[in-house]
Design a protein around this motif. Structure first.
Motif, PDB file in Angstrom:
ATOM      1  N   VAL A  71      24.304 -38.998 -48.780  1.00  0.00           N
ATOM      2  CA  VAL A  71      23.111 -39.189 -49.619  1.00  0.00           C
ATOM      3  C   VAL A  71      22.895 -37.976 -50.519  1.00  0.00           C
ATOM      4  O   VAL A  71      22.637 -38.121 -51.720  1.00  0.00           O
ATOM      5  CB  VAL A  71      21.860 -39.457 -48.757  1.00  0.00           C
ATOM      6  N   VAL A  72      23.028 -36.787 -49.963  1.00  0.00           N
ATOM      7  CA  VAL A  72      22.841 -35.564 -50.754  1.00  0.00           C
ATOM      8  C   VAL A  72      23.854 -35.508 -51.895  1.00  0.00           C
ATOM      9  O   VAL A  72      23.496 -35.206 -53.048  1.00  0.00           O
ATOM     10  CB  VAL A  72      22.943 -34.302 -49.861  1.00  0.00           C
ATOM     11  N   VAL A  73      25.108 -35.816 -51.608  1.00  0.00           N
ATOM     12  CA  VAL A  73      26.142 -35.812 -52.654  1.00  0.00           C
ATOM     13  C   VAL A  73      25.811 -36.837 -53.732  1.00  0.00           C
ATOM     14  O   VAL A  73      25.904 -36.553 -54.929  1.00  0.00           O
ATOM     15  CB  VAL A  73      27.541 -36.077 -52.050  1.00  0.00           C
ATOM     16  N   VAL A  75      22.899 -38.016 -54.577  1.00  0.00           N
ATOM     17  CA  VAL A  75      21.741 -37.556 -55.348  1.00  0.00           C
ATOM     18  C   VAL A  75      22.165 -36.459 -56.327  1.00  0.00           C
ATOM     19  O   VAL A  75      21.788 -36.471 -57.500  1.00  0.00           O
ATOM     20  CB  VAL A  75      20.607 -37.072 -54.417  1.00  0.00           C
ATOM     21  N   LEU A  76      22.975 -35.515 -55.857  1.00  0.00           N
ATOM     22  CA  LEU A  76      23.434 -34.430 -56.730  1.00  0.00           C
ATOM     23  C   LEU A  76      24.308 -34.937 -57.876  1.00  0.00           C
ATOM     24  O   LEU A  76      24.276 -34.379 -58.973  1.00  0.00           O
ATOM     25  CB  LEU A  76      24.189 -33.377 -55.919  1.00  0.00           C
ATOM     26  N   ARG A  77      25.062 -35.999 -57.616  1.00  0.00           N
ATOM     27  CA  ARG A  77      25.909 -36.586 -58.667  1.00  0.00           C
ATOM     28  C   ARG A  77      25.134 -37.577 -59.530  1.00  0.00           C
ATOM     29  O   ARG A  77      25.704 -38.217 -60.394  1.00  0.00           O
ATOM     30  CB  ARG A  77      27.119 -37.274 -58.034  1.00  0.00           C
ATOM     31  N   ARG A  78      23.848 -37.707 -59.250  1.00  0.00           N
ATOM     32  CA  ARG A  78      22.946 -38.601 -59.973  1.00  0.00           C
ATOM     33  C   ARG A  78      23.355 -40.070 -59.876  1.00  0.00           C
ATOM     34  O   ARG A  78      23.166 -40.862 -60.780  1.00  0.00           O
ATOM     35  CB  ARG A  78      22.802 -38.170 -61.430  1.00  0.00           C
ATOM     36  N   GLN A  79      23.932 -40.426 -58.717  1.00  0.00           N
ATOM     37  CA  GLN A  79      24.282 -41.813 -58.438  1.00  0.00           C
ATOM     38  C   GLN A  79      23.145 -42.537 -57.723  1.00  0.00           C
ATOM     39  O   GLN A  79      23.128 -43.756 -57.656  1.00  0.00           O
ATOM     40  CB  GLN A  79      25.554 -41.882 -57.592  1.00  0.00           C
ATOM     41  N   GLU A  80      22.240 -41.752 -57.137  1.00  0.00           N
ATOM     42  CA  GLU A  80      21.070 -42.298 -56.452  1.00  0.00           C
ATOM     43  C   GLU A  80      19.861 -41.459 -56.831  1.00  0.00           C
ATOM     44  O   GLU A  80      19.988 -40.269 -57.120  1.00  0.00           O
ATOM     45  CB  GLU A  80      21.253 -42.250 -54.929  1.00  0.00           C
ATOM     46  N   ALA A  81      18.695 -42.104 -56.818  1.00  0.00           N
ATOM     47  CA  ALA A  81      17.459 -41.397 -57.135  1.00  0.00           C
ATOM     48  C   ALA A  81      17.022 -40.535 -55.957  1.00  0.00           C
ATOM     49  O   ALA A  81      17.237 -40.896 -54.796  1.00  0.00           O
ATOM     50  CB  ALA A  81      16.363 -42.398 -57.474  1.00  0.00           C
ATOM     51  N   ALA A  82      16.405 -39.416 -56.258  1.00  0.00           N
ATOM     52  CA  ALA A  82      15.907 -38.506 -55.234  1.00  0.00           C
ATOM     53  C   ALA A  82      14.390 -38.638 -55.144  1.00  0.00           C
ATOM     54  O   ALA A  82      13.660 -37.883 -55.758  1.00  0.00           O
ATOM     55  CB  ALA A  82      16.294 -37.071 -55.559  1.00  0.00           C
ATOM     56  N   SER A  83      13.927 -39.590 -54.367  1.00  0.00           N
ATOM     57  CA  SER A  83      12.484 -39.744 -54.178  1.00  0.00           C
ATOM     58  C   SER A  83      12.040 -38.916 -52.966  1.00  0.00           C
ATOM     59  O   SER A  83      12.855 -38.548 -52.116  1.00  0.00           O
ATOM     60  CB  SER A  83      12.134 -41.213 -53.953  1.00  0.00           C
ATOM     61  N   PHE A  84      10.746 -38.660 -52.908  1.00  0.00           N
ATOM     62  CA  PHE A  84      10.204 -37.921 -51.768  1.00  0.00           C
ATOM     63  C   PHE A  84      10.501 -38.663 -50.467  1.00  0.00           C
ATOM     64  O   PHE A  84      10.915 -38.064 -49.478  1.00  0.00           O
ATOM     65  CB  PHE A  84       8.695 -37.706 -51.926  1.00  0.00           C
ATOM     66  N   ARG A  86      12.902 -40.822 -49.750  1.00  0.00           N
ATOM     67  CA  ARG A  86      14.335 -40.770 -49.412  1.00  0.00           C
ATOM     68  C   ARG A  86      14.689 -39.415 -48.800  1.00  0.00           C
ATOM     69  O   ARG A  86      15.355 -39.337 -47.770  1.00  0.00           O
ATOM     70  CB  ARG A  86      15.175 -41.024 -50.656  1.00  0.00           C
ATOM     71  N   LEU A  87      14.248 -38.340 -49.433  1.00  0.00           N
ATOM     72  CA  LEU A  87      14.572 -37.008 -48.930  1.00  0.00           C
ATOM     73  C   LEU A  87      13.887 -36.734 -47.592  1.00  0.00           C
ATOM     74  O   LEU A  87      14.473 -36.096 -46.712  1.00  0.00           O
ATOM     75  CB  LEU A  87      14.202 -35.952 -49.969  1.00  0.00           C
ATOM     76  N   ALA A  88      12.681 -37.224 -47.408  1.00  0.00           N
ATOM     77  CA  ALA A  88      11.981 -37.049 -46.132  1.00  0.00           C
ATOM     78  C   ALA A  88      12.712 -37.784 -45.013  1.00  0.00           C
ATOM     79  O   ALA A  88      12.833 -37.268 -43.890  1.00  0.00           O
ATOM     80  CB  ALA A  88      10.542 -37.542 -46.249  1.00  0.00           C
ATOM     81  N   LEU A  89      13.203 -38.972 -45.306  1.00  0.00           N
ATOM     82  CA  LEU A  89      13.936 -39.737 -44.294  1.00  0.00           C
ATOM     83  C   LEU A  89      15.265 -39.076 -43.949  1.00  0.00           C
ATOM     84  O   LEU A  89      15.665 -39.048 -42.775  1.00  0.00           O
ATOM     85  CB  LEU A  89      14.138 -41.170 -44.755  1.00  0.00           C
ATOM     86  N   VAL A  90      15.951 -38.542 -44.939  1.00  0.00           N
ATOM     87  CA  VAL A  90      17.202 -37.827 -44.664  1.00  0.00           C
ATOM     88  C   VAL A  90      16.904 -36.583 -43.829  1.00  0.00           C
ATOM     89  O   VAL A  90      17.626 -36.277 -42.876  1.00  0.00           O
ATOM     90  CB  VAL A  90      17.938 -37.459 -45.974  1.00  0.00           C
ATOM     91  N   PHE A  91      15.823 -35.886 -44.151  1.00  0.00           N
ATOM     92  CA  PHE A  91      15.426 -34.717 -43.365  1.00  0.00           C
ATOM     93  C   PHE A  91      15.144 -35.131 -41.916  1.00  0.00           C
ATOM     94  O   PHE A  91      15.540 -34.442 -40.972  1.00  0.00           O
ATOM     95  CB  PHE A  91      14.196 -34.042 -43.984  1.00  0.00           C
ATOM     96  N   GLY A  92      14.466 -36.259 -41.742  1.00  0.00           N
ATOM     97  CA  GLY A  92      14.198 -36.763 -40.399  1.00  0.00           C
ATOM     98  C   GLY A  92      15.475 -37.060 -39.637  1.00  0.00           C
ATOM     99  O   GLY A  92      15.573 -36.801 -38.428  1.00  0.00           O
ATOM    100  N   LEU A  93      16.471 -37.583 -40.336  1.00  0.00           N
ATOM    101  CA  LEU A  93      17.769 -37.855 -39.723  1.00  0.00           C
ATOM    102  C   LEU A  93      18.426 -36.553 -39.258  1.00  0.00           C
ATOM    103  O   LEU A  93      18.957 -36.475 -38.147  1.00  0.00           O
ATOM    104  CB  LEU A  93      18.665 -38.590 -40.720  1.00  0.00           C
TER     105      LEU A  93
END
Length: 104
Positions: A71-73, A75-84, A86-93
């Motif tokens: 997911v981070v890759v 988002v950094l490659r701008r293939q997916e949006a970086a919403s709050f 999404r990032l909170a859920l990845v942090f939870g993971l």
């Protein structure tokens, strides 16, 4: 040592997943080679880690690391949006993966 191998295998999961996307359905040679090599090394590392870490824990950590980094890759490659959210859920993971290590 097995935890280090497991973490590196999780990182390689993100590598092969990103390479799979970049291969354009296996039409591009270099990303396809990276995918095959990354997947083979990732699976070998997971198999090794499972000799000392319970299967459920090892698999959850491996998937968690790979999914989070993928997911981070993206988002950094701008293939997916970086919403709050999404990032909170990845942090939870990531927190859950660390928690599995702590209780093991």
């Amino acid at each position: 040592m097995t935890w280090v191998v497991l973490v590196l295998s999780g990182v390689l999961e993100a590598v092969w997943a990103s390479a799979l996307s970049a291969s354009d359905g296996f039409k591009k040679v270099v990303p396809t080679i990276v995918f095959v090599a990354g997947m083979a090394l990732s699976m070998a590392g997971l198999a090794y880690a499972m000799t000392a870490i319970p299967v459920g824990t090892a698999y959850a950590v491996w998937v968690g690391i790979g999914a989070s980094l993928t997911v981070v890759v993206a988002v950094l490659r701008r293939q997916e949006a970086a919403s709050f959210a999404r990032l909170a859920l990845v942090f939870g993971l990531v927190v859950c993966v660390v928690g599995l290590k702590v209780v093991s």
